[in-house]
Design a protein around this motif. Structure first.
Motif, PDB file in Angstrom:
ATOM      1  N   VAL A 275      -5.677   4.206  11.367  1.00  0.00           N
ATOM      2  CA  VAL A 275      -6.207   4.237  10.001  1.00  0.00           C
ATOM      3  C   VAL A 275      -7.135   3.037   9.802  1.00  0.00           C
ATOM      4  CG1 VAL A 275      -5.568   4.108   7.561  1.00  0.00           C
ATOM      5  CG2 VAL A 275      -4.107   5.334   9.146  1.00  0.00           C
ATOM      6  N   THR A 276      -8.290   3.289   9.177  1.00  0.00           N
ATOM      7  CA  THR A 276      -9.203   2.182   8.867  1.00  0.00           C
ATOM      8  C   THR A 276      -8.874   1.640   7.481  1.00  0.00           C
ATOM      9  OG1 THR A 276     -10.905   3.268  10.168  1.00  0.00           O
ATOM     10  CG2 THR A 276     -11.640   1.549   8.661  1.00  0.00           C
TER      11      THR A 276
ATOM     12  N   GLY B 191      -9.647  -1.338   4.434  1.00  0.00           N
ATOM     13  CA  GLY B 191     -10.529  -2.387   3.883  1.00  0.00           C
ATOM     14  C   GLY B 191     -11.982  -2.172   4.226  1.00  0.00           C
TER      15      GLY B 191
ATOM     16  N   GLY C 142       0.834  -1.206   0.000  1.00  0.00           N
ATOM     17  CA  GLY C 142       0.000   0.000   0.000  1.00  0.00           C
ATOM     18  C   GLY C 142       0.865   1.250   0.000  1.00  0.00           C
ATOM     19  N   GLY C 143       0.475   2.228  -0.785  1.00  0.00           N
ATOM     20  CA  GLY C 143       1.268   3.447  -0.900  1.00  0.00           C
ATOM     21  C   GLY C 143       1.230   4.308   0.355  1.00  0.00           C
ATOM     22  N   PHE C 144       0.121   4.255   1.094  1.00  0.00           N
ATOM     23  CA  PHE C 144      -0.047   5.123   2.263  1.00  0.00           C
ATOM     24  C   PHE C 144       0.605   4.510   3.501  1.00  0.00           C
ATOM     25  CE2 PHE C 144      -2.721   7.020   5.703  1.00  0.00           C
ATOM     26  CZ  PHE C 144      -2.373   8.338   5.493  1.00  0.00           C
ATOM     27  N   LEU C 145       0.228   3.283   3.825  1.00  0.00           N
ATOM     28  CA  LEU C 145       0.780   2.626   5.021  1.00  0.00           C
ATOM     29  C   LEU C 145       2.166   2.030   4.766  1.00  0.00           C
ATOM     30  CD1 LEU C 145      -2.353   0.746   6.451  1.00  0.00           C
ATOM     31  CD2 LEU C 145      -1.286   2.832   7.320  1.00  0.00           C
TER      32      LEU C 145
ATOM     33  N   PHE D 272     -11.411  -2.407  -8.304  1.00  0.00           N
ATOM     34  CA  PHE D 272     -11.500  -1.669  -9.571  1.00  0.00           C
ATOM     35  C   PHE D 272     -12.099  -2.639 -10.599  1.00  0.00           C
ATOM     36  CE2 PHE D 272      -7.880   0.189  -7.343  1.00  0.00           C
ATOM     37  CZ  PHE D 272      -8.079   1.547  -7.503  1.00  0.00           C
TER      38      PHE D 272
ATOM     39  N   ASN E  11       0.047  -5.720   1.258  1.00  0.00           N
ATOM     40  CA  ASN E  11      -1.342  -6.131   1.073  1.00  0.00           C
ATOM     41  C   ASN E  11      -1.371  -7.117  -0.090  1.00  0.00           C
ATOM     42  OD1 ASN E  11      -1.258  -4.302  -1.098  1.00  0.00           O
ATOM     43  ND2 ASN E  11      -2.371  -2.710   0.006  1.00  0.00           N
TER      44      ASN E  11
HETATM   45  P1  2BA Z   1      -2.657   2.039   1.586  1.00  0.00           P
HETATM   46  O1  2BA Z   1      -2.322   3.008   0.500  1.00  0.00           O
HETATM   47  O2  2BA Z   1      -1.543   1.588   2.452  1.00  0.00           O
HETATM   48  O3  2BA Z   1      -3.816   2.717   2.475  1.00  0.00           O
HETATM   49  C1  2BA Z   1      -4.263   2.106   3.652  1.00  0.00           C
HETATM   50  C2  2BA Z   1      -5.424   2.873   4.235  1.00  0.00           C
HETATM   51  O4  2BA Z   1      -4.979   4.168   4.598  1.00  0.00           O
HETATM   52  C3  2BA Z   1      -6.576   3.102   3.250  1.00  0.00           C
HETATM   53  O5  2BA Z   1      -7.460   2.001   3.303  1.00  0.00           O
HETATM   54  C4  2BA Z   1      -7.197   4.382   3.754  1.00  0.00           C
HETATM   55  O6  2BA Z   1      -8.118   4.135   4.815  1.00  0.00           O
HETATM   56  C5  2BA Z   1      -6.007   5.130   4.347  1.00  0.00           C
HETATM   57  N1  2BA Z   1      -5.472   6.117   3.402  1.00  0.00           N
HETATM   58  C6  2BA Z   1      -4.894   5.905   2.215  1.00  0.00           C
HETATM   59  N2  2BA Z   1      -4.470   7.052   1.647  1.00  0.00           N
HETATM   60  C7  2BA Z   1      -4.786   8.024   2.525  1.00  0.00           C
HETATM   61  C8  2BA Z   1      -4.591   9.451   2.558  1.00  0.00           C
HETATM   62  N3  2BA Z   1      -3.995  10.078   1.547  1.00  0.00           N
HETATM   63  N4  2BA Z   1      -5.067  10.117   3.627  1.00  0.00           N
HETATM   64  C9  2BA Z   1      -5.664   9.493   4.654  1.00  0.00           C
HETATM   65  N5  2BA Z   1      -5.858   8.150   4.709  1.00  0.00           N
HETATM   66  C10 2BA Z   1      -5.427   7.438   3.657  1.00  0.00           C
HETATM   67  P2  2BA Z   1      -8.246   1.561   2.009  1.00  0.00           P
HETATM   68  O7  2BA Z   1      -8.928   2.738   1.379  1.00  0.00           O
HETATM   69  O8  2BA Z   1      -9.102   0.390   2.369  1.00  0.00           O
HETATM   70  O9  2BA Z   1      -7.137   1.068   0.955  1.00  0.00           O
HETATM   71  C11 2BA Z   1      -6.433  -0.157   1.124  1.00  0.00           C
HETATM   72  C12 2BA Z   1      -5.352  -0.286   0.087  1.00  0.00           C
HETATM   73  O10 2BA Z   1      -5.977  -0.300  -1.207  1.00  0.00           O
HETATM   74  C13 2BA Z   1      -4.361   0.886   0.029  1.00  0.00           C
HETATM   75  O11 2BA Z   1      -3.331   0.735   0.954  1.00  0.00           O
HETATM   76  C14 2BA Z   1      -3.857   0.794  -1.414  1.00  0.00           C
HETATM   77  O12 2BA Z   1      -2.892  -0.239  -1.542  1.00  0.00           O
HETATM   78  C15 2BA Z   1      -5.114   0.357  -2.169  1.00  0.00           C
HETATM   79  N6  2BA Z   1      -5.853   1.503  -2.722  1.00  0.00           N
HETATM   80  C16 2BA Z   1      -6.853   2.199  -2.137  1.00  0.00           C
HETATM   81  N7  2BA Z   1      -7.314   3.172  -2.938  1.00  0.00           N
HETATM   82  C17 2BA Z   1      -6.568   3.109  -4.050  1.00  0.00           C
HETATM   83  C18 2BA Z   1      -6.532   3.852  -5.260  1.00  0.00           C
HETATM   84  N8  2BA Z   1      -7.384   4.890  -5.512  1.00  0.00           N
HETATM   85  N9  2BA Z   1      -5.633   3.517  -6.214  1.00  0.00           N
HETATM   86  C19 2BA Z   1      -4.773   2.484  -5.999  1.00  0.00           C
HETATM   87  N10 2BA Z   1      -4.757   1.720  -4.892  1.00  0.00           N
HETATM   88  C20 2BA Z   1      -5.636   2.029  -3.921  1.00  0.00           C
END
Ligand code: 2BA
Length: 109
Positions: free
Chosen positions: A91-92, A94, A34-37, A99, A41
């Motif tokens: 952070v919540t 899933g 994951g890009g944020f955490l 997609f 995953n």
């Molecule tokens: P991560 O990027 O590690 O993000 C983990 C969780 O952190 C996300 O859960 C969301 O709740 C939070 N998060 C992410 N970016 C954030 C930000 N800029 N500000 C605040 N909180 C943020 P989920 O939404 O369930 O996403 C789980 C994983 O799914 C993500 O891991 C990423 O690998 C993927 N993902 C989610 N949305 C995506 C997107 N638009 N494009 C590509 N991958 C995505």
């Protein structure tokens, strides 16, 4: 045909893989980050007929849960931010991100 690019937490990956196989769906499982955490995953590539998209979504919803994860705070850019930024962030994550992509062609050679 559609390609369901489905991102789930590692903890749900095996359960989802098993459920897809039991229900006759083909999938490819990738280890992703994951890009944020910046934590591991799991991403599934699931190719299905349009009519099966809803069924796959049901299976994903049933097997993947929402969880909270603690995120270590990053370095702050000023000392004023220190008190806030040094607190770990909850952070919540899933249950799953899906997609749904149109598949132009599916070929098996
Ligand atoms: P991560 O990027 O590690 O993000 C983990 C969780 O952190 C996300 O859960 C969301 O709740 C939070 N998060 C992410 N970016 C954030 C930000 N800029 N500000 C605040 N909180 C943020 P989920 O939404 O369930 O996403 C789980 C994983 O799914 C993500 O891991 C990423 O690998 C993927 N993902 C989610 N949305 C995506 C997107 N638009 N494009 C590509 N991958 C995505």
């Amino acid at each position: 045909m559609k390609l369901l690019l489905t991102i789930v937490q590692d903890a749900d990956g095996i359960k989802l893989q098993k459920a897809l196989i039991e229900n006759g769906f083909r999938a490819t499982k990738l280890a992703t980050t994951g890009g944020f955490l910046r934590a591991g995953n799991t991403t599934f590539l699931i190719g299905v007929d349009d009519a099966q998209v809803a069924r796959v979504k049901e299976i994903v919803a049933k097997t993947c849960q929402e969880r909270t994860q603690m995120m270590a705070a990053g370095p702050s850019i000023s000392s004023l931010e220190d008190a806030y930024m040094s607190q770990p962030l909850e952070v919540t994550v899933g249950g799953a991100i899906i997609f749904v992509l149109n598949v132009e062609e599916f070929t098996k050679l």
